[in-house]
Write an enzyme that holds these catalytic residues in place. Structure first.
Site, PDB file in Angstrom:
ATOM      1  N   THR A   1       0.817  -1.220   0.000  1.00 20.91           N
ATOM      2  CA  THR A   1       0.000   0.000   0.000  1.00 20.91           C
ATOM      3  C   THR A   1       0.853   1.273   0.000  1.00 20.91           C
ATOM      4  O   THR A   1       0.319   2.371  -0.065  1.00 20.91           O
ATOM      5  CB  THR A   1      -0.900   0.027   1.255  1.00 20.91           C
ATOM      6  OG1 THR A   1      -0.048  -0.175   2.391  1.00 20.91           O
ATOM      7  CG2 THR A   1      -1.951  -1.063   1.223  1.00 20.91           C
ATOM      8  N   GLY A   2       2.170   1.125   0.078  1.00 19.87           N
ATOM      9  CA  GLY A   2       3.046   2.300   0.131  1.00 19.87           C
ATOM     10  C   GLY A   2       3.367   2.836  -1.250  1.00 19.87           C
ATOM     11  O   GLY A   2       2.969   2.264  -2.263  1.00 19.87           O
ATOM     12  N   ALA A   3       4.129   3.949  -1.270  1.00 19.01           N
ATOM     13  CA  ALA A   3       4.467   4.594  -2.535  1.00 19.01           C
ATOM     14  C   ALA A   3       5.298   3.656  -3.415  1.00 19.01           C
ATOM     15  O   ALA A   3       5.054   3.534  -4.627  1.00 19.01           O
ATOM     16  CB  ALA A   3       5.239   5.898  -2.260  1.00 19.01           C
TER      17      ALA A   3
ATOM     18  N   ARG B   1      -3.707  -2.303   9.613  1.00 19.84           N
ATOM     19  CA  ARG B   1      -4.541  -1.144   9.244  1.00 19.84           C
ATOM     20  C   ARG B   1      -5.147  -1.294   7.858  1.00 19.84           C
ATOM     21  O   ARG B   1      -6.254  -0.869   7.604  1.00 19.84           O
ATOM     22  CB  ARG B   1      -3.681   0.145   9.210  1.00 19.84           C
ATOM     23  CG  ARG B   1      -3.218   0.686  10.504  1.00 19.84           C
ATOM     24  CD  ARG B   1      -2.402   1.961  10.270  1.00 19.84           C
ATOM     25  NE  ARG B   1      -1.144   1.733   9.553  1.00 19.84           N
ATOM     26  CZ  ARG B   1       0.005   1.404  10.135  1.00 19.84           C
ATOM     27  NH1 ARG B   1       0.055   1.275  11.439  1.00 19.84           N
ATOM     28  NH2 ARG B   1       1.104   1.209   9.428  1.00 19.84           N
TER      29      ARG B   1
ATOM     30  N   CYS C   1      17.888   4.849  -3.254  1.00 17.22           N
ATOM     31  CA  CYS C   1      17.509   5.456  -4.542  1.00 17.22           C
ATOM     32  C   CYS C   1      18.573   6.408  -5.103  1.00 17.22           C
ATOM     33  O   CYS C   1      18.820   6.426  -6.315  1.00 17.22           O
ATOM     34  CB  CYS C   1      16.162   6.158  -4.418  1.00 17.22           C
ATOM     35  SG  CYS C   1      15.940   7.065  -2.893  1.00 17.22           S
TER      36      CYS C   1
ATOM     37  N   SER D   1       8.934  12.035  -2.476  1.00 19.40           N
ATOM     38  CA  SER D   1       8.394  10.669  -2.566  1.00 19.40           C
ATOM     39  C   SER D   1       9.355   9.658  -1.956  1.00 19.40           C
ATOM     40  O   SER D   1       8.923   8.595  -1.506  1.00 19.40           O
ATOM     41  CB  SER D   1       8.082  10.296  -4.014  1.00 19.40           C
ATOM     42  OG  SER D   1       9.207  10.535  -4.826  1.00 19.40           O
ATOM     43  N   GLY D   2      10.655   9.994  -1.905  1.00 17.07           N
ATOM     44  CA  GLY D   2      11.635   9.102  -1.287  1.00 17.07           C
ATOM     45  C   GLY D   2      11.347   8.884   0.184  1.00 17.07           C
ATOM     46  O   GLY D   2      11.771   7.889   0.764  1.00 17.07           O
TER      47      GLY D   2
ATOM     48  N   ARG E   1      16.894  17.777   0.458  1.00 19.38           N
ATOM     49  CA  ARG E   1      15.493  17.479   0.099  1.00 19.38           C
ATOM     50  C   ARG E   1      14.907  18.729  -0.544  1.00 19.38           C
ATOM     51  O   ARG E   1      15.060  19.831  -0.016  1.00 19.38           O
ATOM     52  CB  ARG E   1      14.715  17.111   1.363  1.00 19.38           C
ATOM     53  CG  ARG E   1      13.358  16.502   1.119  1.00 19.38           C
ATOM     54  CD  ARG E   1      13.389  15.109   0.581  1.00 19.38           C
ATOM     55  NE  ARG E   1      14.037  14.177   1.488  1.00 19.38           N
ATOM     56  CZ  ARG E   1      14.231  12.878   1.213  1.00 19.38           C
ATOM     57  NH1 ARG E   1      13.821  12.360   0.081  1.00 19.38           N
ATOM     58  NH2 ARG E   1      14.846  12.102   2.081  1.00 19.38           N
TER      59      ARG E   1
ATOM     60  N   HIS F   1      14.629  12.200  -8.250  1.00 17.78           N
ATOM     61  CA  HIS F   1      15.807  12.729  -7.561  1.00 17.78           C
ATOM     62  C   HIS F   1      16.793  13.235  -8.613  1.00 17.78           C
ATOM     63  O   HIS F   1      16.950  12.616  -9.665  1.00 17.78           O
ATOM     64  CB  HIS F   1      16.529  11.632  -6.785  1.00 17.78           C
ATOM     65  CG  HIS F   1      15.841  11.190  -5.526  1.00 17.78           C
ATOM     66  ND1 HIS F   1      14.615  11.658  -5.120  1.00 17.78           N
ATOM     67  CD2 HIS F   1      16.246  10.300  -4.569  1.00 17.78           C
ATOM     68  CE1 HIS F   1      14.296  11.073  -3.969  1.00 17.78           C
ATOM     69  NE2 HIS F   1      15.261  10.250  -3.625  1.00 17.78           N
TER      70      HIS F   1
ATOM     71  N   ASN G   1      12.968   8.303  -8.613  1.00 18.74           N
ATOM     72  CA  ASN G   1      13.472   7.575  -7.444  1.00 18.74           C
ATOM     73  C   ASN G   1      12.586   6.410  -7.055  1.00 18.74           C
ATOM     74  O   ASN G   1      13.045   5.443  -6.457  1.00 18.74           O
ATOM     75  CB  ASN G   1      13.622   8.527  -6.255  1.00 18.74           C
ATOM     76  CG  ASN G   1      12.354   9.314  -5.991  1.00 18.74           C
ATOM     77  OD1 ASN G   1      11.915  10.103  -6.834  1.00 18.74           O
ATOM     78  ND2 ASN G   1      11.746   9.096  -4.850  1.00 18.74           N
TER      79      ASN G   1
END
Ligand code: A2P
Length: 337
Positions: free
Chosen positions: A13-15, A41, A131, A161-162, A237, A244, A318
């Protein structure tokens, strides 16, 4: 086509997990059964894959028996707890966290750079590099092979997004807040990220560098198989969602001309050269990298301050080459054995 295998995506479910599913689909990876795993969850949620809704399962209660390849991207603690369990149950674990990267008996592999290393995995675990290291290695390996690299000075321009899904939301929320004259309220990052740049990634270490910076040092040496390479990184960042970028200054062991470097990189695997000396003749995360597979290289020039210096600009998505794509490419290497 190869025989289909059973695949588990941990952190589905993550990026990065989401991108892994996209890349598995796009590359038509031969899957018999696909298990999508996340925290309690998310258990019960459905995620679409190849036109079918697949139910997310709770990692904590999942039995890994029968899984052939497990792609982990749920953070280092989860990898440490569950990676060995999946490996013991017979799966090849491809881990996107830093949990195992520095162990001698875990190969750290960029598919275009050191694919042969993936075969030697006594723990059943292959580590996917960080990355920022990933795109740097794709760009520098051809130069290392030709003339050797003595030293790398690098400043990164890393997208949010990293850091994960919450960071993507934070950049969106802060941008909207500031445009409406409201307080940006930092939560994920220590200071405001919208309309700002932050010279900090990871934890501060005793030597004054951060953990994200030292990853670039350790991983570069391990992947290129050369402990003498000196690396001096600054991780920054920036308020970019995906992609990136890196300003890279290298000192090679023998001189290489910008022209020869351009020639080498134009035919190297995984690289797309965008290097015209005019406005817009260079790659950026938004115009080139985001959503695409290649590592883009431009601004190649001989360093006017050093006789064996070369400068370049490197940008890549990335989440794709920096994480999901390389992980799936490693799975393809395993499948091809
Ligand atoms: P969940 O969505 O259930 O929290 P990102 O880095 O984009 O934030 O994604 C992190 C991924 O790791 C998500 O899929 C998240 O699942 C998963 N994850 C986080 N904590 C756990 C946990 N305790 N057990 C299993 N998966 C976890």
């Amino acid at each position: 086509m190869k025989n289909p295998v059973n695949v588990a995506v941990v952190g589905a479910t993550g990026a990065v997990g989401e991108a892994m599913l996209k890349v598995l689909d796009e590359r038509d990876f031969p899957i018999a059964e696909l298990h999508l795993l996340a925290s309690a969850r998310s258990a019960g949620e459905k995620i679409a894959f190849k036109g079918r809704g697949i139910t997310v399962q709770d990692l904590a209660t999942f039995d890994p028996k029968g899984v052939d390849i497990a792609l982990f991207s749920a953070g280092g603690d989860i990898s440490k707890d569950y990676g060995p369990k999946f490996a013991e149950a017979g799966a090849v674990v491809i881990d996107n966290s830093s949990a195992f990267r520095y162990l001698d008996d875990v190969p750290l592999v960029v598919s275009e750079v050191n694919p042969e290393a993936a075969k030697n995995r006594p723990r059943g675990i292959i580590a996917n590099p960080n990355c920022s290291t990933m795109q740097l290695m794709v760009a520098l390996a051809p130069i290392q092979r030709e003339v050797g690299i003595e030293r790398i000075n690098i400043a990164t321009y890393q997208s949010v997004s990293g850091t994960g899904r919450r960071a993507l939301e934070e950049l969106g929320r802060q941008t909207a807040a500031l445009l409406n004259f409201q307080d940006p309220k930092p939560e994920v990052y220590p200071v405001q990220i919208a309309f700002n740049v932050i010279p900090h990634g990871g934890d501060f270490l005793d030597n004054g560098y951060t953990s994200e910076e030292m990853k670039l040092v350790w991983e570069t040496r391990k992947i290129l198989g050369d402990d003498t390479i000196q690396v001096n990184p600054t991780v920054v960042r920036v308020p970019v969602f995906y992609g990136h970028s890196e300003a890279v200054h290298i000192e090679t062991r023998e001189k290489i001309s910008a022209e020869r470097a351009r020639e080498l990189l134009s035919t190297a695997p995984g690289i797309e050269l965008v290097d015209e000396r005019k406005a817009g003749g260079y790659p950026t995360p938004v115009t080139h990298a985001s959503g695409n597979d290649p590592v883009y290289v431009g601004r190649i020039r001989e360093d006017i301050s050093h006789p064996r210096g070369l400068s370049l600009w490197v940008t890549a998505d990335n989440i794709r080459k920096g994480a999901a794509l390389n992980a799936v490419q490693l799975a393809e290497l395993v499948l091809a054995e």
